[in-house]
Write a protein that holds these residues in place. Sequence first.
Motif, mmCIF file in Angstrom:
data_model
loop_
_atom_site.group_PDB
_atom_site.id
_atom_site.type_symbol
_atom_site.label_atom_id
_atom_site.label_comp_id
_atom_site.label_asym_id
_atom_site.label_seq_id
_atom_site.Cartn_x
_atom_site.Cartn_y
_atom_site.Cartn_z
ATOM 1 N N UNK A 153 0.810 -1.217 0.000
ATOM 2 C CA UNK A 153 0.000 0.000 0.000
ATOM 3 C C UNK A 153 0.847 1.273 0.000
ATOM 4 N N UNK A 154 2.140 1.141 0.332
ATOM 5 C CA UNK A 154 3.034 2.305 0.284
ATOM 6 C C UNK A 154 3.600 2.541 -1.118
ATOM 7 N N UNK A 155 3.307 1.627 -2.033
ATOM 8 C CA UNK A 155 3.733 1.787 -3.436
ATOM 9 C C UNK A 155 2.713 2.636 -4.183
ATOM 10 N N UNK A 156 3.138 3.269 -5.248
ATOM 11 C CA UNK A 156 2.213 4.001 -6.115
ATOM 12 C C UNK A 156 1.495 2.982 -7.003
ATOM 13 N N UNK A 157 0.337 3.338 -7.589
ATOM 14 C CA UNK A 157 -0.350 2.406 -8.495
ATOM 15 C C UNK A 157 0.572 1.892 -9.609
ATOM 16 N N UNK A 158 1.438 2.777 -10.120
ATOM 17 C CA UNK A 158 2.352 2.381 -11.195
ATOM 18 C C UNK A 158 3.358 1.347 -10.694
ATOM 19 N N UNK A 174 10.893 -0.155 -9.523
ATOM 20 C CA UNK A 174 11.227 0.245 -8.153
ATOM 21 C C UNK A 174 12.754 0.234 -7.972
ATOM 22 N N UNK A 175 13.342 1.444 -7.932
ATOM 23 C CA UNK A 175 14.795 1.590 -7.762
ATOM 24 C C UNK A 175 15.123 1.899 -6.293
ATOM 25 N N UNK A 176 16.379 2.217 -6.008
ATOM 26 C CA UNK A 176 16.848 2.438 -4.633
ATOM 27 C C UNK A 176 16.081 3.554 -3.916
ATOM 28 N N UNK A 189 11.616 5.238 -0.012
ATOM 29 C CA UNK A 189 10.330 5.896 0.249
ATOM 30 C C UNK A 189 9.276 4.869 0.713
ATOM 31 N N UNK A 190 9.234 3.710 0.049
ATOM 32 C CA UNK A 190 8.256 2.655 0.389
ATOM 33 C C UNK A 190 8.499 2.145 1.813
ATOM 34 N N UNK A 191 9.783 1.925 2.153
ATOM 35 C CA UNK A 191 10.134 1.438 3.495
ATOM 36 C C UNK A 191 9.695 2.434 4.564
ATOM 37 N N UNK A 192 9.954 3.712 4.303
ATOM 38 C CA UNK A 192 9.584 4.764 5.259
ATOM 39 C C UNK A 192 8.064 4.838 5.414
ATOM 40 N N UNK A 193 7.360 4.767 4.286
ATOM 41 C CA UNK A 193 5.898 4.871 4.300
ATOM 42 C C UNK A 193 5.214 3.698 4.983
ATOM 43 N N UNK A 194 5.856 2.530 4.966
ATOM 44 C CA UNK A 194 5.235 1.331 5.550
ATOM 45 C C UNK A 194 5.775 1.002 6.936
ATOM 46 N N UNK A 195 6.752 1.788 7.405
ATOM 47 C CA UNK A 195 7.325 1.533 8.727
ATOM 48 C C UNK A 195 8.161 0.276 8.763
ATOM 49 N N UNK A 196 8.756 -0.065 7.607
ATOM 50 C CA UNK A 196 9.603 -1.261 7.526
ATOM 51 C C UNK A 196 11.004 -0.841 7.065
ATOM 52 N N UNK A 197 11.846 -1.836 6.773
ATOM 53 C CA UNK A 197 13.208 -1.530 6.315
ATOM 54 C C UNK A 197 13.342 -1.779 4.816
#
Length: 453
Positions: free
Chosen positions: A381-386, A394-396, A401-409
């Motif tokens: 859910x932290x990923x964009x639709x694309x 999905x690059x570095x 950004x995804x890790x930060x948005x989902x509270x993961x690493x």
Amino acid sequence: MAFEGLSERLQSTIQKIKGKGKVTEADVKQMMREVRLALIEADVNLKVVKDFVKRVSERAVGAEVMKSLTPGQQVIKIVKDELTELMGGEHSQIKFNPKPPTVIMMVGLQGAGKTTTSGKLANLLRKKYNRKPLLVAADVYRPAAIKQLETLGKQLAIPVFSLGTDVSPVKIAEEAIEHAKKEHYDVVIIDTAGRLHIDEELMDELKNIRAIKEPDEVFLVVDAMTGQDAVNVAQSFNEAIGITGVILTKLDGDTRGGAALSIRAVTEKPIKFVGMGEKMDALEPFHPERMASRILGMGDVLSLIEKAQATVDAEKAKELEEKFKTQNFTFDDFVDQLKAVRKMGPLEDILKMLPGFNKIKGLNNIQIDEKQIDRLEAIVYSMTPEERAHPEIINASRKKRIAKGSGTSIQDVNRLLKQFEDMKKMMKQMMSMTQGKGKKKMKIPGLDSFFKF
């Protein structure tokens, strides 16, 4: 999970004999000694254990085994057949009255889960059998029981007939049946009063309710976790009022399974349903053969298919199949599948229904933390639709950004991306197998790491 200890002991025992090219009487004797111990540890009635061991032993040293090309396999088949027979042989159907309403009396001691089970049964009859049930609150001694049934009825959108606590249970049952006839309810489920122990007053009341109109079914609700006590309760109720079947609750709990293996043999009444969880759809028809397969680690594909059919939308399943064929499976589809699977029940229980799952090293005692699944969903859910549609972009910086948005690493994000690719490869393999493109043994890439997320 029910039967865990018994299952492990029996599977360990039959493995020793499985591949034998020749089975001697000494082999059978040793196996039966271990089977006997396993059944006693599972709290199975001693007479039932003795009879079971005797029947298996007689068949196992007979000509059908000794002259067989695969005697070890034959002995296992005998154990499975006898376990199935012990639990009732065939699935026992509900006896619906050809002239509605069908009247079902729910009886049992306090604390067995009778009121909740009444709601679950009504829900099952409506969904699986397309019936129109009416719940009846006839436990006038516990106002909380009436309130509980009314709350369950509201939650399930199933009507509850109640006349409060000042009317006799016999009168309530009588008027409920008349009400059902007028309003065209085709099943009446009477939730009767329980006691902390069996007494003459309780039995007399149940006999009087039964005398209004001979019920089509009298279901005794017993707690599987009480072991041999459940068998004694079943015997007492059967002798006093006559029951037609048993519903075992809490079979998903930490129970040894002795009640399920003893009740049928002692009372000669079938187990009709089993409670497999707290949710209102966690009541299942009891299939002796499927349960025997589960105990012996042979899986239970039919129950798995039924669970899937009840939760998976047919159109979505067809659409998904096309996506697998064309390799267009996305992270949105992945999350949809996770949700569908979670509806089927605890994941470790679903996996144990797969044949041979117990043989996968390290997975036999697997316990999947549902929070891990929540974390997977949070990452998606932290990923964009694309990004969900095209994870290859999905690059570095996107991973950060995804890790930060989902509270993961970032490592968690990398692991999920790899698992997703492994899953797509597995699906591609499965599709090619079903289309007949090669008969190689299928490997499941990344399966072990998937559960360690």
